[in-house]
Every structure is written in C-alpha cells, then in structure tokens.
Design a protein around this motif. Structure first.
Motif, PDB file in Angstrom:
ATOM      1  N   LEU A  56       0.729  -1.106  -0.120  1.00 55.55           N
ATOM      2  CA  LEU A  56       0.024   0.143   0.032  1.00 55.55           C
ATOM      3  C   LEU A  56       0.859   1.097  -0.069  1.00 55.55           C
ATOM      4  N   ARG A  57       1.997   1.213   0.927  1.00 50.58           N
ATOM      5  CA  ARG A  57       2.678   2.403   0.847  1.00 50.58           C
ATOM      6  C   ARG A  57       3.397   2.475  -0.416  1.00 50.58           C
ATOM      7  N   LEU A  58       3.859   1.468  -1.042  1.00 52.93           N
ATOM      8  CA  LEU A  58       4.424   1.553  -2.323  1.00 52.93           C
ATOM      9  C   LEU A  58       3.558   2.225  -3.561  1.00 52.93           C
ATOM     10  N   VAL A  59       2.275   1.962  -3.447  1.00 52.76           N
ATOM     11  CA  VAL A  59       1.295   2.514  -4.321  1.00 52.76           C
ATOM     12  C   VAL A  59       1.065   4.138  -4.144  1.00 52.76           C
ATOM     13  N   GLU A  60       1.202   4.454  -2.530  1.00 49.37           N
ATOM     14  CA  GLU A  60       1.234   5.904  -2.446  1.00 49.37           C
ATOM     15  C   GLU A  60       2.462   6.506  -2.663  1.00 49.37           C
ATOM     16  N   HIS A  61       3.544   5.826  -2.696  1.00 51.58           N
ATOM     17  CA  HIS A  61       4.763   6.449  -2.818  1.00 51.58           C
ATOM     18  C   HIS A  61       5.574   6.456  -4.007  1.00 51.58           C
ATOM     19  N   LEU A  62       5.168   5.474  -4.996  1.00 55.47           N
ATOM     20  CA  LEU A  62       5.946   5.078  -6.159  1.00 55.47           C
ATOM     21  C   LEU A  62       6.156   6.207  -7.059  1.00 55.47           C
ATOM     22  N   GLY A  63       5.104   7.248  -7.155  1.00 54.07           N
ATOM     23  CA  GLY A  63       5.491   8.437  -8.121  1.00 54.07           C
ATOM     24  C   GLY A  63       6.526   9.399  -7.580  1.00 54.07           C
ATOM     25  N   ALA A  64       6.881   9.294  -6.315  1.00 55.58           N
ATOM     26  CA  ALA A  64       7.647  10.220  -5.383  1.00 55.58           C
ATOM     27  C   ALA A  64       9.220   9.476  -5.535  1.00 55.58           C
ATOM     28  N   LEU A  65       9.282   8.521  -5.808  1.00 48.04           N
ATOM     29  CA  LEU A  65      10.670   7.742  -5.905  1.00 48.04           C
ATOM     30  C   LEU A  65      11.473   8.321  -7.046  1.00 48.04           C
ATOM     31  N   ARG A  66      12.379   9.031  -6.744  1.00 42.15           N
ATOM     32  CA  ARG A  66      13.308   9.615  -7.879  1.00 42.15           C
ATOM     33  C   ARG A  66      14.182   8.560  -8.467  1.00 42.15           C
TER      34      ARG A  66
END
Length: 195
Positions: A56-66
C-alpha cells in the motif's frame, strides 16, 4: 511487458498504471518482504498486515521515488519499519523455552538472511546491467565467465574476433557495465572481481 524487464522499466510502467508491471514488481520483491518479516518473527497475521502495508505504501509513494533502482532499498526499509511498528504496538516479547529445544534468536542467522537478499539483488542487478550492453560485449563477458573457463582461442573462434582484441574489449565492456543504470546504485565497484 516482460516480467524480466529492467527494474526502471517496470517502475515507469507501474507508475503509468500497468497491472502487469505492478504484478512483476510484487513477484520480484515479495521474497524480500517475507524474509524481513520472518527475521522479525511476526505471526502469520501480523506478517500479512506488514506485507499489505508495504505494498500500500508503495502504491502511495511510487510516484515520488526519484531513482527507480532505489526501489529494493525503499522496500527493505519500509518493511523493516513496519515490522518494528507492529512489534512496538503489540509490545511483544518472544518467549523461548530452552527445555523444548528452542533457541534464542541468533544475530548471525538474521544477518545471513540480509546477506542472501543482498546477494540476490546484486545478481538481479547484474543480469539487468548485462542486458543493457551491446550483444557482442555481453557475449564476450559471458564466455569469459563460463565454467570450466574457455581459452582465448575458443572465445576468438566463437565470437569471430582476433585473440589480441579480447583483453581490450573485455576492459571496455567492464567499464561500460560499471556505468549501466542497473549498477549505478550498488556502490563503488559492483563489478569488481566479476571477470
């Protein structure tokens, strides 16, 4: 979309909503999450909760992973933090009865799990890096790694290149391998000693 695509390709596709890419990422890193959960000796139910929270955290933060190649470290850190959060919330202490043949958790065995996962990540990164090389250089490096080793005469015959160019081409191929996207985040010399 091929599930063996380089990690950066999968991350970009998953950001775009491709389900196959998401599935490939989960399949690739589920063993890592499971190993971390086992290391923290969580119950099956708590382990399932941690795993679900990590994804779930990956879904939330994948866009912010530089940097897509940083994903394994991000997953490892998130899983570890979630395990610690669950343990702190439950106030658990693992009880071990030495009379029943149990043993105390061994720091060496916990480190071995980390070492195994790190080695698996490095092997995967090397496979991805080799895929980035031109076919001729990749073939040369792979022939130099065969077991039992091949002689330069055999390599020359198989690749159709002069024996005298094998060493210089090898050096250029290793330098190019070190600069691949797949190996950039692994440290100062991830290829050292490979060939």
């Amino acid at each position: 979309m091929d599930t063996t695509d380089p990690l950066a390709t999968l991350v970009h596709a998953a950001r775009g909503g491709e389900q196959v890419a998401w599935d490939a990422i989960v399949d690739r890193f589920l063993p890592l999450v499971g190993a971390i959960i086992r290391r923290h000796r969580l119950s099956d139910a708590d382990g399932d909760d941690v795993s679900q929270t990590v994804w779930l955290r990956l879904v939330e933060h994948l866009g912010a992973l530089r940097e897509p190649d940083a994903l394994p470290g991000w997953i490892r850190t998130t899983a570890r933090n979630e395990c610690l959060r669950v343990l702190a919330a439950r106030g658990r202490v693992q009880v071990v009865d030495p009379q029943e043949g149990g043993s105390f958790p061994d720091a060496d065995s916990a480190g071995a799990v980390d070492d195994e996962m790190l080695a698996a990540e490095r092997r995967q990164a090397l496979r991805e890096a080799l895929a980035e090389l031109p076919a001729g250089r990749r073939d040369l490096l792979l022939l130099l790694l065969t077991d039992p080793p091949l002689g330069y005469e055999e390599i020359s015959a198989r690749l159709g290149i002069p024996i005298g160019s094998i060493g210089p081409t090898r050096a250029r191929a290793l330098e190019q391998l070190r600069r691949t996207r797949a190996l950039r985040g692994l440290g100062p010399d991830p290829v050292g000693g490979v060939v």
